[in-house]
Write a protein that holds these residues in place. Structure first.
Motif, PDB file in Angstrom:
ATOM      1  N   LEU A   1      34.641  43.102  42.644  1.00 30.30           N
ATOM      2  CA  LEU A   1      34.773  41.403  43.205  1.00 30.30           C
ATOM      3  C   LEU A   1      35.762  41.123  43.945  1.00 30.30           C
ATOM      4  CD1 LEU A   1      33.011  40.008  39.990  1.00 30.30           C
ATOM      5  CD2 LEU A   1      31.968  40.203  42.172  1.00 30.30           C
TER       6      LEU A   1
ATOM      7  N   GLY B   1      39.653  40.282  39.847  1.00 28.64           N
ATOM      8  CA  GLY B   1      38.547  39.407  40.179  1.00 28.64           C
ATOM      9  C   GLY B   1      38.729  37.950  40.075  1.00 28.64           C
TER      10      GLY B   1
ATOM     11  N   LEU C   1      36.359  36.153  35.921  1.00 34.16           N
ATOM     12  CA  LEU C   1      35.268  36.409  37.051  1.00 34.16           C
ATOM     13  C   LEU C   1      34.239  35.196  37.282  1.00 34.16           C
ATOM     14  CD1 LEU C   1      34.198  40.081  36.264  1.00 34.16           C
ATOM     15  CD2 LEU C   1      36.431  39.193  37.395  1.00 34.16           C
TER      16      LEU C   1
ATOM     17  N   GLY D   1      35.446  43.626  38.002  1.00 30.83           N
ATOM     18  CA  GLY D   1      36.491  42.740  38.650  1.00 30.83           C
ATOM     19  C   GLY D   1      37.223  43.565  39.930  1.00 30.83           C
TER      20      GLY D   1
END
Length: 334
Positions: free
Chosen positions: A276, A240, A160, A273
Motif C-alpha cells: 500500500l 502504509g 492502514l 503495508g
C-alpha cells in the motif's frame, strides 16, 4: 513455583479446540520464536515461547490476564523458523479467542471511528489485514446509519485504515494526524526554506520510516542521530500509514524531498503495508509528473534486517538527485 491447583487441563483443551490451537502441546519451548520475534524490540515483555509454555501447563489465569497475549501481530516471521512447524500466530489467536469468551479485552491502542464523519463506504474493512473492522448499524442523532466499527481484540494499530479512509473518519490512538503533523513540524522544522528555494546549499529531506524496516538497535540509534536542520525522521507504525497529503504538505512548506522507507515486499510486519505504501508513492509520482514536479523529490525504498546502512545510502542518492535539479521553486511555499 507452579502449584498443581493452578494447572487447568480444561484450559488446554479449550485452546486446542480452537482453530490453530491444536498444535499447542507440540511446542518444545526451544525459544526460536522469541529469538525471531520482531515485536520484542518494542515490547520486551512479549515472549511467545513463555506464553505457549504457560498455556501448555494449563495456567489459565496467568495466560489470560496477561496483556502480552494481544501483542502478536501475526507477521509470521517465527513460523518458517519453528523446528516443530507450529503456526504460532494461530496458536496465539486461539488463546485470544478463549480470553475473549472469558471476558478479557485487548488493552489497545486501536484505530477509532468518528461516527459523524464515517460514510460507511467500507474501504477500511477491505484494507484491514486483520479483519478487525466491520460495518454495523448505529443510531446517530436519531438516525440509523451503517458505519465502521473496530474490534479492539483484533486491531493491531497498524494505521492502514487511517491512511485509506476517504472521509478522515479513522484515527489511531497511538498516532493520529495531529500527532503526526506535530512530529513533522516540531521545532519549527517545516518553516525553513530549502535548497530548491535557493535558501540552502544542502537539500532538506523528510523521511517517513516504518518502525519494522530497521531491526538492529544500533541502526535505529544511528538513524535518530542523523536528525538535524536538513533531515527530519518520522517513525511510523507501517509505511502504509503515510498519506500523500502529508507528503504534499511537506513539499509545499519548502522540503526538498520526501523518502518513505518500508519493509521488503513479503516481509511486511502488517502483511500488506509495503504494498500500500509503495503504491501510494507510485501514484503520487504520477500526479507530480502531471503537475510538473520532479519525481526525484519523492521516493519509496525497501529495507530488511540484513541490509545495513541502507537508509544513509538512499538518503545520499536522493540528495544527489535533488542537487541535480534546477533550483527552481516547483510548489509555492505557504
Amino acid at each position: 513455583m507452579i502449584r498443581s491447583d493452578q494447572m487447568d487441563r480444561r484450559f488446554i483443551e479449550e485452546v486446542m479446540a480452537e482453530p490453530g490451537g491444536e498444535h499447542l502441546l507440540t511446542c518444545w519451548s526451544c525459544g526460536t520464536c522469541a529469538a525471531t520475534c520482531l515485536v520484542r524490540r518494542f515490547n520486551p515483555a512479549f515472549n511467545p515461547r513463555l506464553i505457549l509454555h504457560k498455556a501448555g501447563l494449563g495456567l489459565r489465569e496467568a495466560v489470560l490476564s496477561s496483556a502480552e497475549i494481544w501483542a502478536c501481530s501475526a507477521c509470521d516471521a517465527c513460523y518458517p523458523r519453528c523446528p516443530q512447524g507450529i503456526h504460532i500466530s494461530q496458536v496465539m489467536r486461539a488463546i485470544r479467542n478463549v480470553a475473549i469468551r472469558a471476558g478479557y479485552e485487548a488493552p489497545g491502542p486501536i484505530a477509532q471511528v468518528d461516527a459523524n464523519r464515517c460514510s460507511g463506504c467500507a474501504v477500511c474493512t477491505r484494507i484491514c489485514p486483520y479483519e478487525a473492522i466491520e460495518r454495523a448499524s448505529q443510531n446517530i442523532d436519531g438516525q440509523e446509519r451503517v458505519i465502521a466499527r473496530v474490534d479492539r481484540n483484533l486491531c493491531q494499530a497498524c494505521g492502514l485504515c487511517v491512511a485509506a479512509c476517504p472521509s478522515g473518519a479513522m484515527s489511531l490512538e497511538a498516532l493520529n494526524d495531529a500527532e503526526l503533523l506535530t512530529r513533522m513540524a516540531a521545532g519549527g522544522w517545516l518553516e525553513h526554506a530549502g535548497f530548491l528555494q535557493g535558501a540552502s546549499t544542502t537539500p532538506r529531506l523528510l523521511a517517513f520510516v516504518c518502525q519494522w524496516s530497521v531491526r538492529a538497535e544500533d541502526e535505529w540509534q544511528r538513524i535518530q542521530a542523523l536528525n538535524d536542520e536538513h533531515l527530519r525522521v518520522v517513525i511510523l507504525p507501517c509505511s502504509g500509514r503515510v498519506e500523500p497529503a502529508h507528503i504534499l504538505l511537506a513539499l509545499s512548506k519548502g522540503v526538498d524531498g520526501v523518502l518513505v522507507m518500508g519493509c521488503h515486499e513479503g516481509e511486511c510486519h502488517y502483511q500488506r503495508g509495503t504494498y500500500l505504501g509503495r503504491g501510494k508513492v507510485a501514484l503520487l509520482n504520477e500526479m507530480m509528473a502531471q503537475m510538473g514536479i520532479a519525481r526525484e523529490r519523492v521516493r519509496f525504498v525497501e529495507s530488511s534486517a540484513l541490509e545495513r546502512r541502507i537508509f544513509e545510502e538512499r538518503l545520499a542518492l536522493m540528495r544527489e538527485a535533488i542537487l541535480a535539479l534546477r533550483p527552481a521553486l516547483e510548489i509555492p511555499a505557504r
